[in-house]
Scaffold this active site. Structure first.
Site, PDB file in Angstrom:
ATOM      1  N   LYS A 160      15.593   7.393  -1.127  1.00  0.00           N
ATOM      2  CA  LYS A 160      15.068   6.123  -1.651  1.00  0.00           C
ATOM      3  C   LYS A 160      15.600   5.835  -3.048  1.00  0.00           C
ATOM      4  CE  LYS A 160      10.524   5.374  -0.517  1.00  0.00           C
ATOM      5  NZ  LYS A 160       9.055   5.701  -0.446  1.00  0.00           N
ATOM      6  N   GLY A 166      11.227  -4.206  -1.809  1.00  0.00           N
ATOM      7  CA  GLY A 166      11.471  -5.032  -0.632  1.00  0.00           C
ATOM      8  C   GLY A 166      12.136  -4.264   0.499  1.00  0.00           C
ATOM      9  N   ARG A 293       1.214  -5.942 -10.051  1.00  0.00           N
ATOM     10  CA  ARG A 293       1.067  -7.397  -9.975  1.00  0.00           C
ATOM     11  C   ARG A 293       0.037  -7.719  -8.900  1.00  0.00           C
ATOM     12  NH1 ARG A 293       3.330  -7.489  -4.958  1.00  0.00           N
ATOM     13  NH2 ARG A 293       5.203  -6.253  -4.732  1.00  0.00           N
ATOM     14  N   VAL A 296       0.851 -10.323  -2.318  1.00  0.00           N
ATOM     15  CA  VAL A 296       0.790 -11.400  -1.323  1.00  0.00           C
ATOM     16  C   VAL A 296      -0.528 -11.308  -0.545  1.00  0.00           C
ATOM     17  CG1 VAL A 296       1.882 -12.346   0.751  1.00  0.00           C
ATOM     18  CG2 VAL A 296       3.308 -11.405  -1.080  1.00  0.00           C
TER      19      VAL A 296
HETATM   20  P1  ADP Z   1       9.562  -0.893  -1.247  1.00  0.00           P
HETATM   21  O1  ADP Z   1       9.197  -0.871  -2.695  1.00  0.00           O
HETATM   22  O2  ADP Z   1      11.019  -1.173  -1.020  1.00  0.00           O
HETATM   23  O3  ADP Z   1       8.655  -1.746  -0.432  1.00  0.00           O
HETATM   24  P2  ADP Z   1       8.116   1.529  -0.453  1.00  0.00           P
HETATM   25  O4  ADP Z   1       8.288   2.833  -1.123  1.00  0.00           O
HETATM   26  O5  ADP Z   1       6.866   0.762  -0.762  1.00  0.00           O
HETATM   27  O6  ADP Z   1       9.414   0.622  -0.727  1.00  0.00           O
HETATM   28  O7  ADP Z   1       8.208   1.718   1.118  1.00  0.00           O
HETATM   29  C1  ADP Z   1       8.207   0.618   1.994  1.00  0.00           C
HETATM   30  C2  ADP Z   1       7.827   1.052   3.379  1.00  0.00           C
HETATM   31  O8  ADP Z   1       8.737   2.042   3.853  1.00  0.00           O
HETATM   32  C3  ADP Z   1       6.457   1.711   3.474  1.00  0.00           C
HETATM   33  O9  ADP Z   1       5.423   0.775   3.597  1.00  0.00           O
HETATM   34  C4  ADP Z   1       6.630   2.542   4.721  1.00  0.00           C
HETATM   35  O10 ADP Z   1       6.511   1.721   5.860  1.00  0.00           O
HETATM   36  C5  ADP Z   1       8.064   3.011   4.628  1.00  0.00           C
HETATM   37  N1  ADP Z   1       8.147   4.328   3.954  1.00  0.00           N
HETATM   38  C6  ADP Z   1       8.265   4.564   2.630  1.00  0.00           C
HETATM   39  N2  ADP Z   1       8.283   5.883   2.359  1.00  0.00           N
HETATM   40  C7  ADP Z   1       8.195   6.534   3.542  1.00  0.00           C
HETATM   41  C8  ADP Z   1       8.169   7.926   3.954  1.00  0.00           C
HETATM   42  N3  ADP Z   1       8.266   8.916   3.058  1.00  0.00           N
HETATM   43  N4  ADP Z   1       8.047   8.190   5.276  1.00  0.00           N
HETATM   44  C9  ADP Z   1       7.986   7.198   6.200  1.00  0.00           C
HETATM   45  N5  ADP Z   1       7.997   5.880   5.876  1.00  0.00           N
HETATM   46  C10 ADP Z   1       8.098   5.540   4.580  1.00  0.00           C
END
Ligand code: ADP
Length: 448
Positions: A160, A166, A293, A296
Site C-alpha cells: 500500500k 481512493g 474530515r 460521504v
Molecule cells: P484508501 O485510503 O485508498 O481508501 P484504505 O487503506 O482505506 O485505502 O483501504 C481501502 C479498502 O481496501 C478497505 O476498505 C478494504 O476494503 C481494502 N483493504 C485495505 N487494507 C486491506 C487489508 N490489509 N486486507 C484486505 N483488504 C484491505
C-alpha cells in the site's frame, strides 16, 4: 448570536448544500464557490453569496488555494468548511486558512498531515494502544525488504502507498513470487499518483468487514464517538452502500472499540470530526487508516444518533465545548445509505448529461442529500455522485424495506444511474443476511 457570522464552503455538489443547511439553521450566512462549469449549480443558487473561483478543471478551481482564500477574504467570511474530497485533507490549505485569520472547520493541520501519511498514522495509533493489521514496521524501502516482510507475515500480502487514497496504489501479492512485481507496480503507481512513492505492507485479510468509527473532539480535551458504520459494500475500494450499525458486530464490540478509540484520540488531543477505519475479521478489529474530515457516509450516523455532525463541526471550530459526554449519545434503529452515481448500472461507464425528470422520494424516515434538479446538466469534470439516499427504520429489516420503496419512488431520467444496481443488492439474500465481507460486492457484480 451565531458562532460565526459567515462561512465559506470550499466545495460543490451535495456536500456544499449539506453544509449550507447546517449554517442556515444556525443563522450563519454562507458563501458558495464555483467553477465556470457550476454557475447554475444548486449550491450556488441557494447560498447567500457566491464567488467564481476558476475554470472547470478542479486543479484550477476547487483545488485553487489562493482563489479560495481570496474569496473568503473578499466576502468577509470568518471560517472555511472544506467538505470532503478536494482540499479537505490538505494540511497546507488548513494552514493557509488559519494564517489568514480564518477558522478551518476541521482538525489541526498537524493532525491532518500525520494521518495523511498512512505509515505515520499506523505507528501513531499503535503507540496510542489501537490494534493494527499485522504488517511491516513502517516503510518498506526495496524489493529485498518487501520479500522479507512477506515471508515473515505470510502471503497473501497487500502493498500500500503511504500517501494512498481512493483505493489507488494498492497491490496484492498472493505468493512470494508475486511480491517483486506487486512492490514495483505499487511503488510506481504511488509515485505517479501522489508524488510520494513510499509503500508499506499489510497482511491481506481474506474476508474482513470494513467497519469505521465516527468521532468528534473539541478544543477542551473531550472526545466522544458516534458508533460505527459498515462500509464493506465496495467496488474497486469505492463504497456503494453503507449501514449504521454494522450487521456484523455486537453492541459490546462497538462499545469496546469506542473505548479504545476515544481513549487514544483523547491522548492524541484530536479536535473536530474524524473517522477511524478498521478491518474486522474473526472477532478482531485492526486499524487501517484515519480520515480527518467529514465523510460521504456521515448521514447514516446522524440518522441513528439524531446529531447534526456538521453543526457540531462548526461549533467546535468556533471553540465551543461539546457540552455532552459519551453517556448522552444513544443509538436508535438502523440506517442505510445508497450512493447513487451517474453511471451505467451494468458497465459503470460514466453517464454525464442533462437530467430530464427529477422526482425525489419522501415519507417517514427518508432523507435525500442531492444537489441535482430537473434541467440540471451533470458535468463530466467531477465525481459522479449525484444523490445520497438515506433511510432510517426501527430495525434493519424495516430500513431495507423502506430503502427499496424509496428507490422505486425515485424518478430520475436523462442520465443513467446506479439505482437498478442498488435495488438488486437490496433483494439479494446475501445482503439481507447481513453476512457480507468487503469482497461480496465484487462477486455480486461479476455474477451477472
Ligand atoms: P484508501 O485510503 O485508498 O481508501 P484504505 O487503506 O482505506 O485505502 O483501504 C481501502 C479498502 O481496501 C478497505 O476498505 C478494504 O476494503 C481494502 N483493504 C485495505 N487494507 C486491506 C487489508 N490489509 N486486507 C484486505 N483488504 C484491505
Amino acid at each position: 448570536m451565531p458562532v460565526f457570522s459567515k462561512i465559506l464552503i470550499a466545495n460543490r455538489g451535495e456536500i456544499a448544500l449539506r453544509v449550507q443547511r447546517a449554517c442556515r439553521e444556525m443563522g450563519i450566512a454562507t458563501v458558495a464557490v464555483h467553477s465556470t462549469a457550476d454557475a447554475d449549480a444548486m449550491h450556488v443558487r441557494l447560498a447567500d453569496e457566491s464567488v467564481c473561483i476558476g475554470p472547470p478543471a478542479a486543479r484550477d478551481s476547487y483545488l485553487n488555494m489562493p482563489a479560495l482564500i481570496s474569496a473568503a477574504l473578499i466576502t468577509g467570511a470568518e471560517a472555511v468548511h472544506p467538505g470532503y474530497g478536494f482540499l479537505s485533507e490538505n494540511a497546507d490549505f488548513a494552514e493557509m486558512v488559519e494564517a489568514h485569520g480564518l477558522a478551518f472547520i476541521g482538525p489541526s493541520p498537524t493532525h491532518i498531515r500525520m494521518m495523511g501519511d498512512k505509515i505515520t498514522a499506523k505507528t501513531t495509533m499503535a503507540d496510542l494502544g489501537v490494534p493494527l493489521v499485522p504488517g511491516s514496521d513502517g516503510e518498506v524501502p526495496d524489493v529485498e525488504a518487501a520479500k522479507r516482510v512477506a515471508a515473515e507475515i505470510g502471503c497473501p500480502v497487500l502493498i500500500k502507498a503511504a500517501a494512498g487514497g481512493g483505493g489507488r496504489g494498492m497491490k496484492v501479492a498472493r505468493t512470494l513470487e508475486e511480491v517483486e512485481e506487486a512492490f514495483r507496480t505499487a511503488r510506481a503507481e504511488a509515485g505517479a499518483a501522489f508524488g510520494n512513492n513510499a509503500v508499506y505492507i499489510e497482511k491481506y485479510l481474506d474476508r474482513p468487514r470494513h467497519v469505521e468509527l465516527q468521532v468528534l473532539g473539541d478544543n477542551h480535551g473531550n472526545v466522544v464517538h458516534f458508533g460505527e458504520r459498515d462500509c464493506s459494500l465496495q467496488r474497486r475500494h469505492q463504497k456503494l452502500l453503507e449501514e449504521a450499525g454494522s450487521p456484523g458486530i455486537t453492541r459490546e464490540e462497538r462499545d469496546r472499540l469506542g473505548e479504545i478509540a476515544t481513549a487514544a484520540l483523547t491522548k492524541f488531543g484530536y479536535r473536530n470530526a474524524g473517522t477511524l477505519e478498521f478491518l474486522y475479521q474473526d472477532g478482531q478489529f485492526a486499524f487501517i487508516e484515519m480520515n480527518t474530515r467529514l465523510q460521504v457516509e456521515h448521514p447514516v450516523t446522524e440518522m441513528v444518533t439524531g446529531v447534526d455532525l456538521v453543526r457540531e463541526q462548526i461549533r467546535i471550530a468556533a471553540g465551543e465545548t461539546l457540552g455532552y459526554g459519551q453517556a448522552d449519545i444513544s443509538f436508535n434503529g438502523h440506517a442505510i445509505e445508497c450512493r447513487i452515481t451517474a453511471e451505467d448500472p451494468e458497465t459503470f461507464a460514466p453517464s454525464p448529461g442533462k437530467v430530464e425528470v427529477f422526482h425525489a422520494p419522501g415519507g417517514l424516515g427518508v432523507r435525500l442529500d442531492s444537489a441535482i434538479y430537473a434541467g440540471y446538466r451533470v458535468p463530466s469534470h467531477y465525481d459522479s455522485l449525484v444523490a445520497k439516499l438515506i433511510v432510517h427504520g426501527r430495525s434493519r429489516a424495516e430500513a431495507i424495506a423502506r430503502m427499496r420503496r424509496a428507490l422505486e419512488e425515485f424518478a430520475l431520467s436523462g442520465i443513467r444511474t446506479t439505482i437498478p444496481l442498488h435495488l438488486r443488492i437490496l433483494d439479494d439474500p446475501g445482503f439481507r443476511s447481513g453476512e457480507y465481507t468487503i469482497h461480496w460486492l465484487e462477486n455480486f457484480v461479476a455474477r451477472r
